[in-house]
Structure formats: structure tokens, C-alpha cells
Write a protein that holds these residues in place. Sequence first.
Motif, PDB file in Angstrom:
ATOM      1  N   GLN A 175       0.723  -1.343  -0.149  1.00  0.00           N
ATOM      2  CA  GLN A 175       0.006   0.246  -0.145  1.00  0.00           C
ATOM      3  C   GLN A 175       0.889   1.095   0.039  1.00  0.00           C
ATOM      4  OE1 GLN A 175      -2.172  -1.019   3.487  1.00  0.00           O
ATOM      5  NE2 GLN A 175      -3.880  -1.311   2.631  1.00  0.00           N
ATOM      6  N   ALA A 176       0.838   2.130  -0.994  1.00  0.00           N
ATOM      7  CA  ALA A 176       1.438   3.362  -1.080  1.00  0.00           C
ATOM      8  C   ALA A 176       1.264   4.173   0.223  1.00  0.00           C
ATOM      9  CB  ALA A 176       1.261   4.075  -2.377  1.00  0.00           C
ATOM     10  N   ASP A 177       0.262   4.184   0.649  1.00  0.00           N
ATOM     11  CA  ASP A 177      -0.235   5.168   1.594  1.00  0.00           C
ATOM     12  C   ASP A 177      -0.147   4.418   3.105  1.00  0.00           C
ATOM     13  OD1 ASP A 177      -2.360   3.711   1.134  1.00  0.00           O
ATOM     14  OD2 ASP A 177      -3.953   5.273   1.291  1.00  0.00           O
ATOM     15  N   HIS A 178       0.516   3.278   3.252  1.00  0.00           N
ATOM     16  CA  HIS A 178       0.274   2.574   4.568  1.00  0.00           C
ATOM     17  C   HIS A 178       0.453   3.355   5.767  1.00  0.00           C
ATOM     18  CE1 HIS A 178       4.839   2.653   4.626  1.00  0.00           C
ATOM     19  NE2 HIS A 178       4.857   2.354   3.400  1.00  0.00           N
ATOM     20  N   ALA A 179       1.446   4.474   5.845  1.00  0.00           N
ATOM     21  CA  ALA A 179       1.734   5.292   6.831  1.00  0.00           C
ATOM     22  C   ALA A 179       0.325   5.930   7.487  1.00  0.00           C
ATOM     23  CB  ALA A 179       2.788   6.184   6.802  1.00  0.00           C
ATOM     24  N   ASP A 180      -0.128   6.578   6.259  1.00  0.00           N
ATOM     25  CA  ASP A 180      -1.360   7.470   6.670  1.00  0.00           C
ATOM     26  C   ASP A 180      -2.593   6.641   7.277  1.00  0.00           C
ATOM     27  OD1 ASP A 180      -0.773  10.530   5.147  1.00  0.00           O
ATOM     28  OD2 ASP A 180       0.012   8.728   4.192  1.00  0.00           O
ATOM     29  N   ALA A 235      -2.163   3.874   8.810  1.00  0.00           N
ATOM     30  CA  ALA A 235      -1.800   3.564  10.374  1.00  0.00           C
ATOM     31  C   ALA A 235      -2.251   4.621  11.223  1.00  0.00           C
ATOM     32  CB  ALA A 235      -0.358   2.977  10.097  1.00  0.00           C
ATOM     33  N   VAL A 236      -1.970   5.834  10.968  1.00  0.00           N
ATOM     34  CA  VAL A 236      -2.090   6.880  11.773  1.00  0.00           C
ATOM     35  C   VAL A 236      -3.630   6.989  11.973  1.00  0.00           C
ATOM     36  CG1 VAL A 236      -2.026   9.239  12.170  1.00  0.00           C
ATOM     37  CG2 VAL A 236      -0.136   7.996  11.392  1.00  0.00           C
ATOM     38  N   VAL A 237      -4.451   7.220  10.892  1.00  0.00           N
ATOM     39  CA  VAL A 237      -5.810   7.290  10.985  1.00  0.00           C
ATOM     40  C   VAL A 237      -6.635   6.158  11.821  1.00  0.00           C
ATOM     41  CG1 VAL A 237      -8.188   7.518   9.527  1.00  0.00           C
ATOM     42  CG2 VAL A 237      -6.141   8.798   8.694  1.00  0.00           C
ATOM     43  N   THR A 238      -6.082   4.984  11.665  1.00  0.00           N
ATOM     44  CA  THR A 238      -6.587   3.808  12.202  1.00  0.00           C
ATOM     45  C   THR A 238      -6.307   4.026  13.746  1.00  0.00           C
ATOM     46  OG1 THR A 238      -5.998   2.194  10.240  1.00  0.00           O
ATOM     47  CG2 THR A 238      -6.332   1.328  12.393  1.00  0.00           C
ATOM     48  N   ALA A 239      -5.149   4.395  13.988  1.00  0.00           N
ATOM     49  CA  ALA A 239      -4.703   4.544  15.425  1.00  0.00           C
ATOM     50  C   ALA A 239      -5.959   5.383  16.157  1.00  0.00           C
ATOM     51  CB  ALA A 239      -3.405   4.959  15.668  1.00  0.00           C
ATOM     52  N   LEU A 240      -6.229   6.576  15.485  1.00  0.00           N
ATOM     53  CA  LEU A 240      -7.090   7.470  16.086  1.00  0.00           C
ATOM     54  C   LEU A 240      -8.367   6.949  15.968  1.00  0.00           C
ATOM     55  CD1 LEU A 240      -5.922  10.936  14.147  1.00  0.00           C
ATOM     56  CD2 LEU A 240      -5.376  10.205  16.401  1.00  0.00           C
ATOM     57  N   ASP A 241      -8.986   6.097  15.212  1.00  0.00           N
ATOM     58  CA  ASP A 241     -10.110   5.604  15.057  1.00  0.00           C
ATOM     59  C   ASP A 241     -10.188   4.407  16.149  1.00  0.00           C
ATOM     60  OD1 ASP A 241     -10.944   6.831  12.875  1.00  0.00           O
ATOM     61  OD2 ASP A 241     -10.691   5.358  11.444  1.00  0.00           O
ATOM     62  N   MET A 242      -9.219   3.982  16.497  1.00  0.00           N
ATOM     63  CA  MET A 242      -9.096   2.926  17.624  1.00  0.00           C
ATOM     64  C   MET A 242      -9.440   3.522  18.663  1.00  0.00           C
ATOM     65  SD  MET A 242      -5.934   0.486  16.171  1.00  0.00           S
ATOM     66  CE  MET A 242      -6.019  -0.637  17.810  1.00  0.00           C
ATOM     67  N   HIS A 243      -8.716   4.776  19.150  1.00  0.00           N
ATOM     68  CA  HIS A 243      -8.811   5.330  20.351  1.00  0.00           C
ATOM     69  C   HIS A 243     -10.460   5.754  20.334  1.00  0.00           C
ATOM     70  CE1 HIS A 243      -5.025   5.631  21.669  1.00  0.00           C
ATOM     71  NE2 HIS A 243      -4.589   6.332  20.770  1.00  0.00           N
ATOM     72  N   ALA A 244     -11.061   6.171  19.112  1.00  0.00           N
ATOM     73  CA  ALA A 244     -12.326   6.626  19.438  1.00  0.00           C
ATOM     74  C   ALA A 244     -13.341   5.659  19.606  1.00  0.00           C
ATOM     75  CB  ALA A 244     -12.741   7.348  18.011  1.00  0.00           C
ATOM     76  N   GLY A 245     -13.136   4.383  18.743  1.00  0.00           N
ATOM     77  CA  GLY A 245     -13.805   3.103  18.779  1.00  0.00           C
ATOM     78  C   GLY A 245     -13.957   2.748  20.277  1.00  0.00           C
ATOM     79  N   PRO A 255      10.555   7.690  11.062  1.00  0.00           N
ATOM     80  CA  PRO A 255      10.197   7.404   9.638  1.00  0.00           C
ATOM     81  C   PRO A 255       8.705   7.252   9.252  1.00  0.00           C
ATOM     82  CG  PRO A 255      11.831   5.820  10.659  1.00  0.00           C
ATOM     83  CD  PRO A 255      11.392   6.844  11.663  1.00  0.00           C
ATOM     84  N   THR A 256       7.881   7.089  10.184  1.00  0.00           N
ATOM     85  CA  THR A 256       6.441   7.123  10.079  1.00  0.00           C
ATOM     86  C   THR A 256       5.916   8.772   9.735  1.00  0.00           C
ATOM     87  OG1 THR A 256       6.066   5.289  11.632  1.00  0.00           O
ATOM     88  CG2 THR A 256       4.184   6.756  10.953  1.00  0.00           C
ATOM     89  N   VAL A 257       6.478   9.525  10.657  1.00  0.00           N
ATOM     90  CA  VAL A 257       6.354  10.844  10.224  1.00  0.00           C
ATOM     91  C   VAL A 257       6.365  11.149   8.780  1.00  0.00           C
ATOM     92  CG1 VAL A 257       6.604  13.376  10.977  1.00  0.00           C
ATOM     93  CG2 VAL A 257       6.255  11.354  12.849  1.00  0.00           C
ATOM     94  N   GLN A 258       7.815  10.952   8.641  1.00  0.00           N
ATOM     95  CA  GLN A 258       8.345  11.278   7.317  1.00  0.00           C
ATOM     96  C   GLN A 258       7.561  10.465   6.118  1.00  0.00           C
ATOM     97  OE1 GLN A 258      12.343  10.058   7.971  1.00  0.00           O
ATOM     98  NE2 GLN A 258      13.269  12.006   8.713  1.00  0.00           N
ATOM     99  N   ALA A 259       7.199   9.415   6.238  1.00  0.00           N
ATOM    100  CA  ALA A 259       6.432   8.867   5.075  1.00  0.00           C
ATOM    101  C   ALA A 259       4.938   9.406   5.010  1.00  0.00           C
ATOM    102  CB  ALA A 259       6.170   7.273   5.604  1.00  0.00           C
ATOM    103  N   LEU A 260       4.461  10.090   6.074  1.00  0.00           N
ATOM    104  CA  LEU A 260       2.927  10.808   5.537  1.00  0.00           C
ATOM    105  C   LEU A 260       2.924  11.749   4.717  1.00  0.00           C
ATOM    106  CD1 LEU A 260       2.110  11.317   9.515  1.00  0.00           C
ATOM    107  CD2 LEU A 260       1.433   9.586   8.244  1.00  0.00           C
ATOM    108  N   ALA A 261       1.846  11.400   3.771  1.00  0.00           N
ATOM    109  CA  ALA A 261       1.473  12.296   2.864  1.00  0.00           C
ATOM    110  C   ALA A 261       0.643  13.586   3.518  1.00  0.00           C
ATOM    111  CB  ALA A 261       0.660  11.580   1.881  1.00  0.00           C
ATOM    112  N   SER A 262      -0.240  13.207   4.455  1.00  0.00           N
ATOM    113  CA  SER A 262      -1.009  14.199   5.187  1.00  0.00           C
ATOM    114  C   SER A 262      -0.421  14.354   6.519  1.00  0.00           C
ATOM    115  CB  SER A 262      -2.613  13.574   5.337  1.00  0.00           C
ATOM    116  OG  SER A 262      -2.873  13.534   3.895  1.00  0.00           O
TER     117      SER A 262
END
Length: 265
Positions: free
Chosen positions: A133-138, A140-150, A217-224
Amino acid sequence: MSDDIDTLFLKLAQAATAGTDGALRRLKLLHQAIVNREEQGESLSRLLPTGLAEKLRTTGRQIGEAETLTVTVLMSDVRGYSGIAETADPTVLAGQLNEHRAEMNRVILGRGGTVMQFVGDSVMAVFGAPWPQADHADRAVVTALDMHAGQAAVNERWAAEGLPPFCLGIGLSTGVVAAALLGSAERVEYSLVGDSVNLAQRLQQLAAGGQTILSEPTVQALASPVNADMLPPAMVKGRHTPVTAYRVAATAAAAPGHLPAQEGP
């Protein structure tokens, strides 16, 4: 192949209708073979991480055969779980764990992630494997936020039942890993091998309740870009040099009581 099977079914059905000797038996055998294959595929899908069963059917990877992928690994853990388990009814706690896992699984799959394993109150997931997945880092970050909210939503339901809340600490690490089926002919597991896996675990231990810790590296890989605070370089177990990480702050809803980071080596 599908057209060939349809044609074969039709010929056998016509022969069976005409009373051709053995045609009905062959038709039943063909039907059973297809049913068995689909049942095996369903069983394989239940035993292996999402998407891997399909990849094995299409690529035919062997045990021990590794491929190199760039991924983002997610590690999640419930803060203060040992204290909860100390006073909880084991049966009730098992029900909470099951509901927690179901919610985390729903969120991770919903963002295109792969749930690697559940170990006690911990969850390991990966983005970018088994399919790149080209956007794997993005993701993952969104998923982490969703996990907290869920989990916060689940906690609200538990509060009405007088149950203790689960509060998550999450670590994310991006890098190159080797992905392979490892084990023996009797038992295999889809595994990721590499420094990023270990680092995600260490970063998770730095997260207080409701927080997500990102590797550099995760921060550097983020498109957003994400709103995160850079932490002072710190030593983590297994590393010879300090690690720079970034913290996505906890929210009041996700971090009741502002539980501390996990204690450990």
C-alpha cells in the motif's frame, strides 16, 4: 476456468438426465470437490490474516519464503490492564476482551489494515502487507485515531454496566520488513521480521492512555501531516542509539483518568 466448469456441469447434467451410466456420480463428485475447495478457502481465511489466504491461493508461497515490503506496524496495548485483571471476574473480563478485539478488528480492517495477532490485551496490525500500500503510514495513523475513538464508544457502553474502561496506548513504526509464513508443516504463522516490528512495540510502551507514538520514519512517510509533538530523543530497549519519536496527544474522551504509559523494561 469458470466457463469451463460451467460447460462441464452442463454436459454432466445433460448426461445424467439422459441416464448415461456414471454421469450422475461424476456430477456429484465435481460438486463436492468445489464445495470442499470453498470450505477449505473459508477455513484458511479464518486462520490467516486478512488478505493472506487470497494471496496464498494466487501466488502459492511456500513456508519460509520471504518477501521484502515497506510497511507501517501498529502495536496497541491496554493501559493498566494488570490492575483491571486483578479485581475483575475472569468471565466478565473475557467478555470485555472479546468486545474490545471485535471493535479493534473492525476499525483496522475498515482502513485496509491486516490484523496480525491478538495477544492478551495487545493488538498487532500492519499496513502494507500482505499486499503493498503506497499510503500505509497515513492509513496506520488514521486507524490509531479510530481505535481510540472506537474504544471510547465501547467504554461508554461499559460505564452503563459498571465495567472498567480500557484505555489504549499505541505505537507506530515504518520501515522495511521481511514477511513470510514461518513454522513447520504442522503449524505456520504469517510473520513480520525486522527492526520496525520491535520499535513499534517499544514506542507503544511510551504511550500514555489515549496517546499514539509515531516513529520518525512514520512521520516522514506521511502524505498528510499530523499534529504531533516531537519528544526528546530517548533510549529504548534493544537500541544502541536514541530514538526520535512524535506524540499525538490524548483526548479527554479517549483517555479517562490520563493513565500513565505502560511500565516495563
